[in-house]
Design a protein around this motif. Sequence first.
Motif, mmCIF file in Angstrom:
data_model
loop_
_atom_site.group_PDB
_atom_site.id
_atom_site.type_symbol
_atom_site.label_atom_id
_atom_site.label_comp_id
_atom_site.label_asym_id
_atom_site.label_seq_id
_atom_site.Cartn_x
_atom_site.Cartn_y
_atom_site.Cartn_z
ATOM 1 N N HIS A 49 -2.577 -24.241 9.251
ATOM 2 C CA HIS A 49 -1.256 -24.527 10.059
ATOM 3 C C HIS A 49 -1.156 -25.559 10.726
ATOM 4 C CE1 HIS A 49 0.678 -20.601 8.550
ATOM 5 N NE2 HIS A 49 -0.420 -20.102 8.873
ATOM 6 N N THR A 53 1.852 -28.856 10.016
ATOM 7 C CA THR A 53 2.557 -29.096 11.206
ATOM 8 C C THR A 53 2.470 -30.889 11.399
ATOM 9 O OG1 THR A 53 2.387 -27.146 12.141
ATOM 10 C CG2 THR A 53 3.297 -28.844 13.433
ATOM 11 N N PRO A 172 0.996 -23.622 14.442
ATOM 12 C CA PRO A 172 1.978 -24.709 14.628
ATOM 13 C C PRO A 172 1.914 -25.002 16.209
ATOM 14 C CG PRO A 172 2.711 -22.741 13.264
ATOM 15 C CD PRO A 172 1.434 -22.449 13.828
ATOM 16 N N PRO A 308 7.723 -29.066 6.455
ATOM 17 C CA PRO A 308 7.933 -29.942 7.902
ATOM 18 C C PRO A 308 8.423 -31.052 7.738
ATOM 19 C CG PRO A 308 5.903 -28.650 7.666
ATOM 20 C CD PRO A 308 6.436 -28.720 6.391
ATOM 21 N N GLY A 323 7.373 -26.945 12.817
ATOM 22 C CA GLY A 323 6.021 -26.009 12.358
ATOM 23 C C GLY A 323 6.189 -24.591 12.400
#
Length: 489
Positions: A49, A53, A172, A308, A323
């Motif tokens: 993640h 992001t 995020p 994103p 994110g």
Amino acid sequence: MASSSSPSLDRSRADPPATAGWGELFSGRNGWRALALTGGVALHAVNVHIVTTVLPSVVREIGGLDWYAWSTTLFVLGSILGAALSVRLLAVLGPRGACLAALAVFSAGSIGCALAPAMPWMLAGRTVQGLGGGLLAALSYGLIQLVFAPRLWPRAVALVSGMWGVATLCGPAVGGLFAQGGHWRWAFWTLLPVAAAQALLVTLQLRPAAGVRHERPASAPRIALPQIALLLASVLVIAASEFGASLPAQAAGVALGLALGIAATRVDRASAVRLLPTGAYSIAAPLGAIYASVALLLIGTTTEIFVPYFLQLLHGHTPLAAGYLTAAMAGGWSVGSLLSSGRGGAGADRMLRAGPVVCTLGLAALAVLLPAPGHLPAGLETLAVALALAAVGLGVGIGWPHLLTRVMSRAPAGEEGLASASITTVQLYGMAVGAAVAGLVANAAGLTQPGGVEGARSAAVWLFASFAIAPALVVLLARRVVSATRADS
């Protein structure tokens, strides 16, 4: 998209008659051991993640927009190889040595990403990261049987799987805050002290003196390397086809990549060391339809890697907001799995049929919402995008537990363990193919030429509209799976 699924435990061993409570898992030495196992998966999941992001910030600084999807493609390919090698690494080095080696590989990849002066360097780092992450994830599940008493296995599996939900909250935030401050490299550096702390925990809790013993087999387990090599080659060829000079050249590249994938199935059928159980390669058979459904659903979710970028460029969201909006897809998957997992019989059949429909509608909605912002009030538009992203994940999640259950119930006698382990291979291969094709579609639709806002709008339309076909095909396959189940009952 990072999956919330997991390889199942070895079904050749008897299931425990009763499941212990959470209190026993978290108490005393068990609690420290649980932390030692879950930490590796958490590190791997949070990293997924974080990178999703920060990647728009990465390409703004070091370039490489035309290689955007390769960051995920190579990471997943590394994970496939890592998961395959984990069995041999565990046999040779033992629990503690294998985990420490995996952490070292992951850390080396993170350092490469943090130092990357250009996209090729970043891609190399991501490949090494994927190798280490695949090792960490596979070892975490594989060690459950060695570390805990049988009555704790179900709780331990649920805990390790739950780390993907934790990553949805943490990843995020870490990536977004560093990206907004213009320091995306520190998002990778922050992984190193976490890896060091995990290494210390593993050293203390998985040592023989702590009661974790491992008998080395007389010979190292065999690995289906020819099949894995063909699968990796097929994905790389599909991904490389985006650089073809013309549409026919690109189509030829995709055809060659698919041919290599088919060759892998032919080799696997005749091999003594197999990746998939008998019947897995015939889409006309229920087991083959289930595996195809798993791969197609994962292909649909790989559109997440571009979300994103579209949210920041087209909708003006900050990296942090983009994110967390993107993480709605993973959140929808987790919620869907939790809500659906307790259903059985006709209820499970309904979830199997409804899931791909919801996923298809979510992708179709994103094809409308992401390319053309401004048609709705800002707050309502953001909510609509979040709901559409969550719907994609929800559609996968509500059917996911029942797909995995049917893999086990449909596996030929004596091949239940192979069927269980093969879920991860199919899942990762679907993700890798999806990422490769996503890069091909986005670039062909104008992401880099003409580029900018105009190119991003065109790429968003084509990407989400075309990828909605994947779960739409699962709608048809789900009917076959449900019909077969009813016929046997």
